[in-house]
Design a protein around this motif. Structure first.
Motif, PDB file in Angstrom:
ATOM      1  N   TYR A  90       0.841  -1.263   0.045  1.00  0.00           N
ATOM      2  CA  TYR A  90      -0.066  -0.071   0.045  1.00  0.00           C
ATOM      3  C   TYR A  90       0.867   1.284   0.013  1.00  0.00           C
ATOM      4  O   TYR A  90       1.937   1.376   0.743  1.00  0.00           O
ATOM      5  CB  TYR A  90      -0.889  -0.075   1.146  1.00  0.00           C
ATOM      6  N   LEU A  93       0.762   7.011   3.548  1.00  0.00           N
ATOM      7  CA  LEU A  93       0.737   8.610   3.594  1.00  0.00           C
ATOM      8  C   LEU A  93       0.568   9.147   4.958  1.00  0.00           C
ATOM      9  O   LEU A  93      -0.482   8.501   5.592  1.00  0.00           O
ATOM     10  CB  LEU A  93      -0.111   9.071   2.569  1.00  0.00           C
ATOM     11  N   ASN A 116       4.390   6.454  -6.346  1.00  0.00           N
ATOM     12  CA  ASN A 116       4.495   8.126  -6.529  1.00  0.00           C
ATOM     13  C   ASN A 116       5.633   8.667  -5.484  1.00  0.00           C
ATOM     14  O   ASN A 116       5.903   7.798  -4.383  1.00  0.00           O
ATOM     15  CB  ASN A 116       3.327   8.663  -6.471  1.00  0.00           C
TER      16      ASN A 116
ATOM     17  N   VAL B 258      -4.411   8.433  -2.618  1.00  0.00           N
ATOM     18  CA  VAL B 258      -3.090   7.585  -2.206  1.00  0.00           C
ATOM     19  C   VAL B 258      -2.077   7.516  -3.596  1.00  0.00           C
ATOM     20  O   VAL B 258      -0.913   7.314  -3.573  1.00  0.00           O
ATOM     21  CB  VAL B 258      -3.109   6.257  -1.394  1.00  0.00           C
ATOM     22  N   SER B 259      -3.035   7.577  -4.767  1.00  0.00           N
ATOM     23  CA  SER B 259      -2.385   7.564  -5.886  1.00  0.00           C
ATOM     24  C   SER B 259      -3.034   8.228  -7.138  1.00  0.00           C
ATOM     25  O   SER B 259      -4.253   8.043  -6.961  1.00  0.00           O
ATOM     26  CB  SER B 259      -2.267   5.939  -6.371  1.00  0.00           C
ATOM     27  N   ILE B 267      -6.870   6.941  -6.622  1.00  0.00           N
ATOM     28  CA  ILE B 267      -7.314   5.910  -5.776  1.00  0.00           C
ATOM     29  C   ILE B 267      -7.292   6.668  -4.397  1.00  0.00           C
ATOM     30  O   ILE B 267      -6.281   7.470  -4.062  1.00  0.00           O
ATOM     31  CB  ILE B 267      -6.187   4.925  -6.039  1.00  0.00           C
ATOM     32  N   ILE B 268      -8.270   6.227  -3.702  1.00  0.00           N
ATOM     33  CA  ILE B 268      -8.517   6.412  -2.249  1.00  0.00           C
ATOM     34  C   ILE B 268      -8.134   5.754  -1.402  1.00  0.00           C
ATOM     35  O   ILE B 268      -8.357   4.240  -1.873  1.00  0.00           O
ATOM     36  CB  ILE B 268      -9.732   7.488  -2.191  1.00  0.00           C
ATOM     37  N   ASP B 269      -7.912   5.741  -0.052  1.00  0.00           N
ATOM     38  CA  ASP B 269      -7.636   4.667   0.900  1.00  0.00           C
ATOM     39  C   ASP B 269      -8.878   4.162   1.637  1.00  0.00           C
ATOM     40  O   ASP B 269      -8.794   3.813   2.626  1.00  0.00           O
ATOM     41  CB  ASP B 269      -6.589   5.306   2.011  1.00  0.00           C
ATOM     42  N   VAL B 316      -1.961  13.355  -4.933  1.00  0.00           N
ATOM     43  CA  VAL B 316      -1.617  12.611  -3.893  1.00  0.00           C
ATOM     44  C   VAL B 316      -1.452  13.377  -2.626  1.00  0.00           C
ATOM     45  O   VAL B 316      -0.870  14.410  -2.548  1.00  0.00           O
ATOM     46  CB  VAL B 316      -0.124  11.755  -4.201  1.00  0.00           C
ATOM     47  N   GLY B 317      -2.515  12.808  -1.595  1.00  0.00           N
ATOM     48  CA  GLY B 317      -2.223  13.565  -0.166  1.00  0.00           C
ATOM     49  C   GLY B 317      -3.775  14.400  -0.136  1.00  0.00           C
ATOM     50  O   GLY B 317      -4.076  14.735   0.895  1.00  0.00           O
TER      51      GLY B 317
END
Lengths: 358, 358
Positions: A90, A93, A116, B258-259, B267-269, B316-317
């Protein structure tokens, strides 16, 4: 009724049952295949979330485990001294998660993945001041179109960035391929590996996964490692793909008929809070063992509706065993599972890594 | 960034957020409607599973709560001294569950439902030797085709059986109607009530439920009581039916990107372990607030895939708030929810009745 049958008849329902004989057989089957083809096995624990079953996988020959989230890894490591090597597949973050990761890395051999630079920079900032560097693999998209860099060139660029980052060490390449994606894995990984090696960086691990295609894992010989998850339990989706039979399904949901309101309809006490709404492309929400004529056509949270073209032939109080569409998500719904050995419930195990979404 | 915003920016994701201002407004809105029409309110706690929110519902005017399973009722009663009146809208079978029911009945005013004689006979066998009889309502099928007797005549027969059974007292009629079923409820219940009263048995309570049609509850004036559940949080399914707006949705899932593997994909967590696979007839797995262009087109357990027709414009973030398709099932996925007041996280509450499937 013998004693074994009687235990299944008295368990409070709904209950998730795990047949340990089938579990053992499933573990051994893939381990034998992997051993034959020189592949290392690193099972994904998302399916069972149980330190006890991870121990069975390790003692059968697995080199370590795979987890999806940091908190899952924490629960598994806390649950068994045998778990000494963990890969978290995974992008991690955030400072809170990275601090948890650092604490874990002081206890066991730990590796993670990234696709990334933002994730890499965060990991580097935390691990630069840790006693040992963190192993990071590059996640590659070989066709599943979820996470992962989209080309071998990007994989090579990220590998170099890891190799150059303080606190990090490059661990190799990781992918979660689409079903039937062995050729895509072989093509992508071979190219990425040659680019990275040409830059003077070794590629110690190439890891792939997925139960549906696991018996074709050797068709991507560039892989060094495989991460099957669902194979330990199997489920209706895998039976429908021809990967296994009902006899290979170790996880079943025991449910009780609570209402038979009409000739062709019955209601059980297991709904989406147990079986989940996962369809995985199927129609209906599970398979009632021994009753091919029944469809579970509708779930609400605590009710499952069973219909048959003909008479449903069930009465209130009857017990049924259901193979769910997707075993992994069912495991996540319950605080504990009932372990079945020789047809009887021999133990109740808390699902140690249940609900670990962080 | 102000302090409130900052709390949402630092919470470890994925996290389930509950906006208490919206909760209060949602509770008051339906209570005012019910008061105006002389309907009693008995909210279903399956949506929140929190004693604290049951207390808010009771202090707004609710007469008690509804639970679906015995263990849910146990958790709620243990969690608040204000919960003194509980209806469990379920056919309860098995000695272990009935013993738990008896223990609960010694603490609070308790009622249950039944749609068949097997359930009634079991309840009678347990409560015949209890200090006080158990109140049992007859569950009626008014079109949802789940549980429930299928005709007013059957309802009357079961009411008489309850009235005659040692340890039981007839409490009235209960239904979970289909959306838009007010007329069907009115027709069925009026007929059943007259049959039962003609047999010399009083029908003290006629209880209906369901958030989608709650603002039409008065169109079945034979009802004395209503049991809405989802109204306290609302969700994407209710917005899509025109029942409420995004501003009325009290439950959101906070997730982190996260990506961003391609121009139109992120893509989310948060995956099916948080948002769940419930579709409720919709396409996609939730609504990203402020981003009408995004579809959550695929979930795996820990990944949510976001796609847009154009550029996804996320990095990302980035953090997103998502209104899930179905709020009730999301509540069941997490050990705790984050309470938001004035835009900031003010508390973290354990979900007391989570996973209570027994």
């Amino acid at each position: 009724m013998d004693k074994a049958q009687s235990a299944l008849e008295t368990a409070n329902t709904p209950a998730v049952l795990i047949d340990l004989e089938i579990v053992r057989r499933n573990i051994e089957r893939f381990q034998a295949y992997a051993d034959k083809h020189g592949l290392k096995v690193r099972p994904h624990i998302k399916t069972h979330k149980l330190p006890q079953l991870a121990e069975m996988q390790l003692s059968a020959g697995a080199i370590g485990i795979t987890c999806q989230k940091v908190s899952e890894a924490e629960a598994m490591v806390a649950g068994s001294p045998d778990i000494r090597d963990v890969l978290i597949t995974y992008n991690i973050l955030g400072e809170e998660k990275r601090d948890a990761l650092a604490a874990l890395a002081r206890k066991v051999a730990l590796s993670v993945v990234a696709d990334n630079e933002t994730v890499l920079d965060g990991l580097s900032s935390t691990f630069a001041s840790e006693p040992a560097p963190l192993t990071v693999l590059v996640e590659c998209n070989t066709g599943a179109d979820r996470c992962g860099v989209s080309s071998p060139q990007e994989a090579a660029a990220l590998a170099r960035r890891i190799a150059d980052a303080p606190g990090l060490v490059f661990g190799g390449l990781m992918t979660y391929p689409p079903a039937g994606g062995a050729l895509a894995v072989q093509t992508f990984m071979t190219h990425a590996k040659s680019l990275i090696e040409a830059a003077g960086i070794a590629v110690p691990v190439i890891t792939s996964g997925g139960t549906p295609s696991m018996m074709a894992a050797a068709e991507a010989p560039v892989s060094t490692e495989y991460r099957p998850g669902t194979y330990i339990y199997n489920d209706r989706s895998l039976v429908s793909r021809g990967v296994c039979s009902w006899d290979d399904c170790a996880l079943t949901v025991l449910a009780t008929v609570v209402s038979v309101p009409s000739r062709n309809r019955a209601i059980i006490d297991a709904g989406s809070k147990t079986l989940t709404s996962d369809l995985l492309g199927l129609s209906g929400y599970g398979h009632v063992l021994g009753r091919d004529d029944i469809t579970i056509d509708q779930l609400s949270e605590e009710h499952g509706r069973l219909v048959s073209d003909g008479a449903i032939n069930l009465k209130v109080g009857d017990r049924l065993r259901i193979v769910p569409n997707h075993a992994c998500v069912v495991t996540n719904m319950v605080d504990a599972v009932h372990i079945v050995e020789h047809g009887a419930i021999s133990a109740v195990w808390p699902v140690a890594a249940r609900g670990r979404i962080i």
